[in-house]
Design an enzyme around this catalytic site. Structure first.
Site, short mmCIF file in Angstrom:
data_model
loop_
_atom_site.label_atom_id
_atom_site.label_comp_id
_atom_site.label_asym_id
_atom_site.label_seq_id
_atom_site.Cartn_x
_atom_site.Cartn_y
_atom_site.Cartn_z
N ILE A 28 32.58 88.59 61.67
CA ILE A 28 33.18 87.69 62.65
C ILE A 28 34.69 87.92 62.74
O ILE A 28 35.26 87.93 63.84
CB ILE A 28 32.93 86.22 62.23
CG1 ILE A 28 31.45 85.88 62.28
CG2 ILE A 28 33.73 85.26 63.10
CD1 ILE A 28 31.11 84.53 61.65
N SER B 170 35.31 77.67 58.72
CA SER B 170 34.43 76.85 57.89
C SER B 170 32.99 77.19 58.24
O SER B 170 32.66 78.36 58.53
CB SER B 170 34.78 75.38 58.16
OG SER B 170 33.91 74.51 57.53
N LYS C 70 33.30 74.86 52.04
CA LYS C 70 33.59 74.65 53.47
C LYS C 70 34.04 73.21 53.73
O LYS C 70 34.91 72.98 54.57
CB LYS C 70 32.36 74.99 54.31
CG LYS C 70 31.89 76.44 54.22
CD LYS C 70 32.98 77.44 54.58
CE LYS C 70 32.42 78.84 54.79
NZ LYS C 70 33.47 79.86 55.00
#
Ligand code: COA
Length: 269
Positions: A24, A146, A164
């Site tokens: 990501i 997160s 997270k």
């Protein structure tokens, strides 16, 4: 991609992205570079960073890469300094470095729990703390990465859930502390994201993928582009009045509550 993103929204901005060598975070770096930003990539693996930076340059962008581990403050500090030396003060910070492995609480050692807390939560602290003096203020944007794990408990993921949740409240607190300096701090909380190391670890078989996908109202996993577009929005002037937000990007999955797609059988084994 939406029309609003046609312009080079981040022209001449400087971005620093941890975990930027893959997944990501690399897609975020690529999106930022395509929108005109110069990017500093930090990650543990030199070969991944080399390939990531080469790809960005081949596409016409500018990138530097610095190997380092976010668990160590000095290594964050070093990578940030080198990015600043290369490009100038930093406008956008993405704290993306993360660790994960599926294991029950009884199936992990104290050191296993600590490894994930240290990469995700301490790493976010280290990156933000070391970055403050290098941020271009006012106007800088900080993004914590997160996951919906922060508010949806998932068996085999207690370490990640705890880390997270810590990132979410840490970033909200930072949003208050840094608002007076004109620094916005927000969080992206993805659900399952396709074609990532995390999903390969959590759903390694077709059956596990199908189970996980069935738990998403929109009927698919996020693409890395979905997350990169949200990061682009949050770091652009279009989000100038948004700070302290936890931006969930999960196709509605967390609306259904704890789905425990990894199963719970054997969770005390
Ligand atoms: N089950 C239980 N414990 C595990 C484990 C597993 N699958 N994988 C690692 N651990 C434990 C190790 O046993 C060790 O504990 P010990 O010293 O008591 O034996 C501890 O975690 C640290 O492992 P180590 O391999 O030394 O740590 P590392 O720093 O090299 O790796 C991890 C960190 C464990 C988080 C690793 O999974 C990682 O590097 N992940 C990064 C990539 C990733 O997960 N990306 C996706 C993010 S969503």
């Amino acid at each position: 991609m939406a029309d609003v993103f046609r312009d080079r929204l981040l022209q001449d901005k400087i971005a620093f992205i941890t975990g930027g060598g893959s997944g990501i975070n690399l897609r975020i770096a690529e999106r930022f570079a395509a929108q005109g930003a110069k990017v500093g990539l930090m990650g543990r693996k030199q070969d991944k960073l080399d390939r990531a930076a080469e790809g960005i340059r081949a596409a016409g962008g500018e990138a530097v890469r610095i190997a380092g581990d976010v668990r160590y403050y000095e290594e964050c500090d070093n990578a940030l300094r080198r990015t600043r030396e290369a490009f100038g003060a930093i406008d956008i910070l993405v704290c993306g470095a993360a660790g994960n492995f599926p294991a029950t609480v009884l199936g992990m050692s104290a050191n296993g729990f600590k490894a994930v807390i240290d990469i995700d939560l301490l790493g976010t602290f280290n990156t933000c703390r070391a970055a403050y003096e290098h941020l271009r203020k006012p106007g800088a944007s900080v993004i914590g990465i997160s996951a919906t794990h922060a508010f949806v408990p998932i068996a085999y993921q207690a370490h990640v859930c705890a880390a997270k949740a810590g990132i979410d409240i840490f970033c909200k607190t930072l949003a208050i502390e840094w608002a007076a300096a004109g620094v916005r701090v927000n969080v992206i909380a993805p659900g399952p994201v396709d074609d990532t190391e995390g999903m390969r670890r959590l759903a390694p078989t077709e059956e596990a993928r199908r189970n996980a996908m069935a738990s998403v109202p929109l009927g698919r996993f996020a693409s890395k582009d979905d997350i990169a577009d949200l990061a682009l929005f949050l770091s652009s002037d279009a989000a100038a009045y948004i700070t302290g937000a936890i931006c969930v990007c999960d196709g509605g999955q967390s609306l259904l509550g704890s789905r425990n797609f990894l199963g719970t059988a054997g969770a005390t084994a």
